[in-house]
Design a protein around this motif. Sequence first.
Motif, PDB file in Angstrom:
ATOM      1  N   LEU A  40      -8.737  -2.911  -8.309  1.00 39.54           N
ATOM      2  CA  LEU A  40      -8.884  -1.498  -8.649  1.00 39.54           C
ATOM      3  C   LEU A  40      -9.443  -1.329 -10.058  1.00 39.54           C
ATOM      4  O   LEU A  40     -10.326  -0.496 -10.298  1.00 39.54           O
ATOM      5  N   THR A  63      -9.319  -7.325  -1.424  1.00 40.62           N
ATOM      6  CA  THR A  63      -8.210  -6.430  -1.101  1.00 40.62           C
ATOM      7  C   THR A  63      -7.806  -6.570   0.364  1.00 40.62           C
ATOM      8  O   THR A  63      -6.621  -6.636   0.703  1.00 40.62           O
ATOM      9  N   SER A 119      -8.592   1.465  -0.871  1.00 44.09           N
ATOM     10  CA  SER A 119      -7.388   1.837  -0.133  1.00 44.09           C
ATOM     11  C   SER A 119      -7.607   1.682   1.367  1.00 44.09           C
ATOM     12  O   SER A 119      -6.708   1.237   2.096  1.00 44.09           O
ATOM     13  N   LEU A 156      -2.748   0.164 -13.836  1.00 47.82           N
ATOM     14  CA  LEU A 156      -2.795  -0.025 -12.395  1.00 47.82           C
ATOM     15  C   LEU A 156      -1.835  -1.115 -11.943  1.00 47.82           C
ATOM     16  O   LEU A 156      -1.351  -1.094 -10.810  1.00 47.82           O
ATOM     17  N   PRO A 173      -4.993   6.523  -2.614  1.00 46.58           N
ATOM     18  CA  PRO A 173      -6.147   6.391  -3.517  1.00 46.58           C
ATOM     19  C   PRO A 173      -6.208   7.478  -4.581  1.00 46.58           C
ATOM     20  O   PRO A 173      -6.694   7.241  -5.692  1.00 46.58           O
ATOM     21  N   SER A 209      -6.129   5.780 -13.144  1.00 48.27           N
ATOM     22  CA  SER A 209      -7.302   5.145 -13.738  1.00 48.27           C
ATOM     23  C   SER A 209      -7.993   6.067 -14.740  1.00 48.27           C
ATOM     24  O   SER A 209      -8.380   5.645 -15.832  1.00 48.27           O
ATOM     25  N   ALA A 239      -3.941   6.550  -7.518  1.00 49.52           N
ATOM     26  CA  ALA A 239      -4.540   5.431  -8.252  1.00 49.52           C
ATOM     27  C   ALA A 239      -5.730   5.904  -9.079  1.00 49.52           C
ATOM     28  O   ALA A 239      -5.924   5.483 -10.219  1.00 49.52           O
ATOM     29  N   TYR A 240      -6.520   6.804  -8.522  1.00 48.15           N
ATOM     30  CA  TYR A 240      -7.669   7.353  -9.231  1.00 48.15           C
ATOM     31  C   TYR A 240      -7.231   8.119 -10.469  1.00 48.15           C
ATOM     32  O   TYR A 240      -7.829   7.990 -11.548  1.00 48.15           O
ATOM     33  N   PHE A 276     -12.243   3.826  -5.099  1.00 49.96           N
ATOM     34  CA  PHE A 276     -10.800   3.722  -4.894  1.00 49.96           C
ATOM     35  C   PHE A 276     -10.437   4.049  -3.445  1.00 49.96           C
ATOM     36  O   PHE A 276      -9.544   3.427  -2.862  1.00 49.96           O
TER      37      PHE A 276
END
Length: 415
Positions: free
Chosen positions: A126, A19, A146, A351, A333, A340, A336-337, A142
């Motif tokens: 991710l 990343t 990030s 994602l 983050p 997920s 995104a969490y 996550f």
Amino acid sequence: MAGVLSKSGAGFTALLAATLVVFLGYGTVLPILPLFLDRVLAVTTPGDVSLHTGLLTGVYTLALFGFAPLWGSLSDRLGRRPVLLWGLAGFALAMLGFSLTRNLPLAYGVRALAGAFAAAVIPVALAQAAECDDPTRRARRFAWLSAAATLGFLSGPMLSGWLASIPMVMPQSDMVLGGPVAWPFVVTAGFAGAVWLLIYHHVREQPAHRSPSDTHASEPDSTRAIGGFLTLTLLAMLGLGAFEVGLSLQARQSIGLDPFRVGLLFTECSLVMLAAQLLWSAYPPKRLSPSHLIGGSFLLMAVGILGLPYASNFWGAFVVVGLLGAGSGLLVPLLAYQVSLASGPAQGAALGKQTALASLGQAVGSAGAGLLFAGSALGTYWGLAIVLFVTAILTFFVHYHPRVIALVKHAPRQN
């Protein structure tokens, strides 16, 4: 589906490195691109240099938008490891190829390829990190990913400037691959190659364990939840992109800051984002729900954007930049969490869509701000702040909606 870490520590470190190197490549290119166009591609007119700098950056972002969902879906079918390896290999070759480029059309093609292969790394890293049963551990992963992205973007311009200046003590004829301005691309390609080896040795494909939250991913409520979080991602990145351009214009044209202090403000924004992500990872709040955190983060962004036109000096801008950095740093983050948690076994596809919408939102926000701020700066600030403020209020309201409460009962809480 496959994709868990073979050795948790080493495997996750490899994901962090992957990343970081992709965002390092993006940050490295930004300050050196105008010089590369001038010295290597012989684009000498200032207007043309500005035009192609923007378009080459846009091509990269457009490739992220187009290819992230495809790579994400592919990783759900073939596994995370092969997609990560293909993405890093392609990204390394594209960065190296850009340093060898000698004509403008080819530069556009290679830059698009770099974005297309970077799109394989961001969402799939991710998704790979999400392959664990403990939701708290997933949240921390996550946050760290990030933070790695923020660190890569922050350190990229500094690395680029340093690499481009070192060879200046040597004769131009002694340099290879296009001279000093090409070295940042070569070094980034080398970093990507080294990370490829880390992924190859430390990440193995194994049958993934389905976490308790995955059993609800096919329910209609979960599908709607994913759609809601993707919409919030688009709005958050739209605000961030607009703020970045607005800050640059406001700081130079209205406040009268020199480039050094403008750079300090952008550095502050990245550092505050990094701090917010690391703090959320180390000390996840126990008494606040995700909806409260998301709504509060949007409020911070709204206040930061609204306060920018009223900042009359460096320290005023410093305060509002800190507010927006804290809000956006937590949102990245956290959203995104949540995507997920709601996506179940289709981690890569969900994602990937989020990565695409984040790229689209930031691109539209940046372009829109550049166009609108010139005509009605204050009205644009107010309009964007109102949108973010309403989003925050709706997020708080939705948290108490009966249907959402029923869905949250199935989702694991951080503790």
